[in-house]
Design an enzyme around this catalytic site. Structure first.
Site, PDB file in Angstrom:
ATOM      1  N   ARG A 138       9.282  10.740  -2.384  1.00  0.00           N
ATOM      2  CA  ARG A 138       8.438   9.593  -2.746  1.00  0.00           C
ATOM      3  C   ARG A 138       7.035   9.998  -3.232  1.00  0.00           C
ATOM      4  O   ARG A 138       6.470   9.376  -4.126  1.00  0.00           O
ATOM      5  CB  ARG A 138       8.334   8.669  -1.526  1.00  0.00           C
ATOM      6  CG  ARG A 138       7.507   7.446  -1.707  1.00  0.00           C
ATOM      7  CD  ARG A 138       7.742   6.478  -0.591  1.00  0.00           C
ATOM      8  NE  ARG A 138       8.903   5.640  -0.853  1.00  0.00           N
ATOM      9  CZ  ARG A 138       8.888   4.572  -1.634  1.00  0.00           C
ATOM     10  NH1 ARG A 138       7.776   4.212  -2.222  1.00  0.00           N
ATOM     11  NH2 ARG A 138       9.964   3.860  -1.836  1.00  0.00           N
ATOM     12  N   PRO A 165       0.816  -1.222   0.000  1.00  0.00           N
ATOM     13  CA  PRO A 165       0.000   0.000   0.000  1.00  0.00           C
ATOM     14  C   PRO A 165       0.848   1.271   0.000  1.00  0.00           C
ATOM     15  O   PRO A 165       0.334   2.356  -0.267  1.00  0.00           O
ATOM     16  CB  PRO A 165      -0.817  -0.105   1.297  1.00  0.00           C
ATOM     17  CG  PRO A 165      -0.103  -1.100   2.148  1.00  0.00           C
ATOM     18  CD  PRO A 165       0.687  -1.991   1.245  1.00  0.00           C
ATOM     19  N   ASP A 209       9.659  -2.661  -7.877  1.00  0.00           N
ATOM     20  CA  ASP A 209      10.573  -3.797  -7.972  1.00  0.00           C
ATOM     21  C   ASP A 209      10.956  -4.361  -6.599  1.00  0.00           C
ATOM     22  O   ASP A 209      11.271  -5.538  -6.473  1.00  0.00           O
ATOM     23  CB  ASP A 209      11.840  -3.377  -8.729  1.00  0.00           C
ATOM     24  CG  ASP A 209      11.520  -2.930 -10.155  1.00  0.00           C
ATOM     25  OD1 ASP A 209      10.838  -3.689 -10.862  1.00  0.00           O
ATOM     26  OD2 ASP A 209      11.932  -1.818 -10.540  1.00  0.00           O
TER      27      ASP A 209
HETATM   28  P1  ADP Z   1       8.821   1.598  -4.747  1.00  0.00           P
HETATM   29  O1  ADP Z   1       9.164   1.334  -6.167  1.00  0.00           O
HETATM   30  O2  ADP Z   1       7.817   2.693  -4.635  1.00  0.00           O
HETATM   31  O3  ADP Z   1      10.034   1.829  -3.916  1.00  0.00           O
HETATM   32  P2  ADP Z   1       8.701  -1.089  -3.746  1.00  0.00           P
HETATM   33  O4  ADP Z   1       7.821  -2.214  -4.120  1.00  0.00           O
HETATM   34  O5  ADP Z   1      10.084  -1.156  -4.274  1.00  0.00           O
HETATM   35  O6  ADP Z   1       8.068   0.295  -4.178  1.00  0.00           O
HETATM   36  O7  ADP Z   1       8.693  -1.057  -2.170  1.00  0.00           O
HETATM   37  C1  ADP Z   1       9.496  -0.199  -1.430  1.00  0.00           C
HETATM   38  C2  ADP Z   1       9.799  -0.811  -0.090  1.00  0.00           C
HETATM   39  O8  ADP Z   1       8.631  -0.927   0.695  1.00  0.00           O
HETATM   40  C3  ADP Z   1      10.399  -2.211  -0.174  1.00  0.00           C
HETATM   41  O9  ADP Z   1      11.580  -2.218   0.579  1.00  0.00           O
HETATM   42  C4  ADP Z   1       9.367  -3.089   0.501  1.00  0.00           C
HETATM   43  O10 ADP Z   1       9.969  -4.121   1.225  1.00  0.00           O
HETATM   44  C5  ADP Z   1       8.717  -2.133   1.457  1.00  0.00           C
HETATM   45  N1  ADP Z   1       7.364  -2.503   1.896  1.00  0.00           N
HETATM   46  C6  ADP Z   1       6.518  -3.403   1.386  1.00  0.00           C
HETATM   47  N2  ADP Z   1       5.339  -3.394   2.041  1.00  0.00           N
HETATM   48  C7  ADP Z   1       5.449  -2.449   2.996  1.00  0.00           C
HETATM   49  C8  ADP Z   1       4.563  -1.965   4.015  1.00  0.00           C
HETATM   50  N3  ADP Z   1       3.331  -2.433   4.152  1.00  0.00           N
HETATM   51  N4  ADP Z   1       5.025  -0.973   4.809  1.00  0.00           N
HETATM   52  C9  ADP Z   1       6.251  -0.463   4.645  1.00  0.00           C
HETATM   53  N5  ADP Z   1       7.131  -0.882   3.721  1.00  0.00           N
HETATM   54  C10 ADP Z   1       6.743  -1.866   2.911  1.00  0.00           C
END
Ligand code: ADP
Ligand code: MG
Length: 595
Positions: free
Chosen positions: A319, A157, A215
């Site tokens: 972000r 999310p 990713d």
């Molecule tokens: P973005 O491309 O926006 O960085 P990602 O899928 O790469 O998106 O995720 C970014 C980070 O968020 C990853 O390190 C992932 O492990 C972490 N993540 C996934 N779910 C959650 C969550 N519910 N709360 C916080 N961080 C999360």
């Protein structure tokens, strides 16, 4: 073109139907392997109207029956998402728009006969959408179709601008429902939640795991699968991605592989959902990355040091901008350009102009596995989509009833304790450049979680404390950046390695040496949007296809990322494992790039 020619030689089905809602108009339909040809039947030839719905734009077809009346008609609805140009303030942009065409089968006086015809058309369309092999005179009976695919959808999310759930309701769930995909949607609650979750699942229950995020979440899924005792089977589980993050490199690569134009935002999102609905799976290389403290992880995208990893991590604070955060981050970092001294060793591939390529179609998975739904062992959030799904279904069928409603259920689950791992390493030497000291990055990374190390042997690598093998090449330089990439795209709009394929067995090692001007660096990145950065003939940019590499930073502080995720800073080495995983690409290789 005459009508005979137009009712093309490779017509699989032909018929005349009414439409819904009924306007007294009738159509002649011809289904070929590439599209549905629709001709409006009119008395005068000059009013002739013909359109083609390309199969590439379709996600599925459902048969329906009028709920209220007692008539004998049967219906079939075709769901497609053609690309439309739309005018915006500065020029035009493309977007996919939902188009539903519903045809009425009304020839027979009994409903059952009409329904059988509707079913035949729906089956034929689904067979073609899924790329199932079709003989010269096929009988389109529902038994031809494999059972509905079951996908585990993992949604972050907080990925990208944080609108993944919204996109899910607006586009993803409606489209995969139209494609008869059965799913279980789970929202991640924290970093590494997805990683833990996939360690506890029963592989036989799923045909694929799809992340709805950037990713980073796929990196978690791949490593979670590799941490299972049955990793050899687990890593063959098809994985997919629906771009809802800020870093959507793999989605960009999948889009490019399918032959679509480079896209961002909702166009990329819809392209990727469309491809997911088709379901073709191809092998994907993974790179085993070992850090100085011996932690091994599996990467599908990149290892970066210097300019690229700095931008990636430092732009976290922007972000809210989505993928534009990288543009802002790049400008900031160009303004205060750093160099990093390091030693880079690699095993070059001399015959890299002949990429290895294999392609398989696994999905939809025709093999029938006993269907027992075990509960997931970890706590997960269930967002109660049962309701949502019914609402959407009603939306798509208007006043018509559907003959089949894909199954849906929810799953619950627990978390497990993780051991913390601290790490240290020594530098061979340190360059204490005053410029670098002024801009040192805080080494504030979280301690890495220690996970079980599985996977194939790294037969190309020497232990980190030993010198690299004699066949390797070593360069010691001041670098602006070092990037090892094994996908075509580094971001949805960065075509960094246009010649790369998912399973070419190659790590594309790039480095940019110190001395490059800021303007030339900006030019490189601008050219990379179209993949023309090699044409700039920049003498500071080096590209070598390799099978393995070792990077030893000689500058005390810095950031190293693996698949965009920050890892411990220090020496790192890696090697490719050809076709270790399976990726849902929705298409075999379409582009014909030859390197
Ligand atoms: P973005 O491309 O926006 O960085 P990602 O899928 O790469 O998106 O995720 C970014 C980070 O968020 C990853 O390190 C992932 O492990 C972490 N993540 C996934 N779910 C959650 C969550 N519910 N709360 C916080 N961080 C999360
Ligand atoms: Mg590759």
């Amino acid at each position: 073109m005459s009508l005979e020619q137009w009712q093309v030689s490779d017509t699989l089905l032909h018929g005349e139907f009414g439409v819904y809602p009924s306007k007294g108009i009738r159509y002649a339909l011809s289904l070929t392997r590439t599209g549905l040809h629709i001709q409006r039947l009119v008395p005068k030839p000059e009013d002739d109207q013909r359109t083609v719905l390309p199969l590439l734009d379709m996600v599925g077809c459902h048969t329906l029956r009028n709920r209220s009346s007692t008539d004998s008609f049967a219906y079939f609805s075709i769901y497609s998402y053609p690309l439309k140009k739309k005018k915006v303030t500065m020029g035009s942009s493309r977007t996919r728009q939902r188009l539903v065409r519903t045809f009425r089968v009304d020839e027979a006086s009994e409903y059952e006969k009409n329904q059988a015809v509707a079913e035949k058309w729906a089956t034929a369309i689904k067979c073609l959408v899924h790329g199932l092999p079709i003989g010269s005179e096929p009988e389109f009976v529902p038994g031809l179709l494999p059972r509905a695919r079951r996908l585990m959808l993992l949604l972050n999310p907080f990925g990208g601008r944080g609108n993944a759930l919204q996109q899910c309701h607006a586009h993803i769930l409606p489209m995969i429902t139209e494609a008869d995909i059965s799913y279980n949607l789970i929202q991640t609650e924290r970093h590494n939640h997805a990683r833990e979750l996939v360690q506890g699942i029963n592989l036989a229950e799923w045909d694929g795991i799809v992340v709805i995020s950037g990713d980073g979440l796929l990196y978690e899924v791949i490593n979670g699968l590799m941490e299972r005792p049955d990793w050899e089977d687990a890593i063959k589980m098809p994985v997919g991605i629906i771009p809802c993050g800020s870093g959507n490199a793999l989605a960009g690569s999948i889009n490019y592989n399918a032959g679509f134009e480079q896209a961002m935002g909702s166009e990329l999102l819809l392209n990727c959902i469309l491809l997911l609905c088709r379901g073709t799976v191809v092998p994907m290389d993974l790179v085993s990355v070992t850090s100085c403290s011996g932690i091994r992880s599996f990467s599908f995208l990149s290892v970066a040091w210097g300019f690229i990893s700095d931008v990636d991590i430092e732009s976290e604070k922007y972000r809210h901008m989505g993928s534009a955060r990288f543009t802002v981050g790049t400008m900031v970092r160009v303004a205060s350009l750093r160099t990093y001294r390091g030693r880079l060793s690699y095993l070059p591939v001399l015959d890299a102009h002949r990429p290895i390529s294999r392609s398989i179609t696994l999905a939809p998975n025709g093999s029938l596995v006993p269907f027992h739904r075990a509960q997931l062992h970890r706590t997960i959030s269930d967002i109660g989509l049962c309701e949502e799904r019914n609402v959407m279904y009603k939306r798509s069928s208007a006043s018509l009833d559907t003959n089949e409603l894909p199954s849906f259920e929810t799953s619950p689950s627990p978390s497990s304790p993780t051991a913390l791992h601290s790490s240290s390493f020594t530098f061979d030497s340190v360059t204490d450049d005053p410029l670098q000291h002024n801009h040192v990055l805080p080494n504030d990374m979280e301690p890495q979680t220690h996970h079980q190390v599985n996977g194939p042997k790294d037969d190309l690598l020497a232990p980190m404390e030993h010198p690299v093998p004699k066949t390797w090449v070593t360069v010691e330089e001041d670098f602006v950046l070092v990037l090892a990439i094994y996908q075509s795209h580094l971001g949805a709009d960065l075509l960094t390695a246009p010649f790369s394929f998912f399973d070419d067995g190659l790590i594309h090692l790039f480095f940019v040496k110190a001395g490059i001007s800021r303007a030339a660096l900006v030019r490189l990145f601008l050219a990379m949007e179209k993949g023309t950065h090699f044409e700039t003939q920049c003498p500071y940019l080096i590209h070598v296809p390799v099978r393995a590499f070792r990077l030893e930073p000689l500058t005390r502080k810095g950031i190293i990322t693996v698949d965009g995720e920050r890892v411990e800073y220090g020496p790192i080495q890696a090697q490719i494992h050809n076709g270790l995983s399976n990726l849902i690409t929705g298409s075999h290789r379409v582009r014909m790039t030859n390197f």
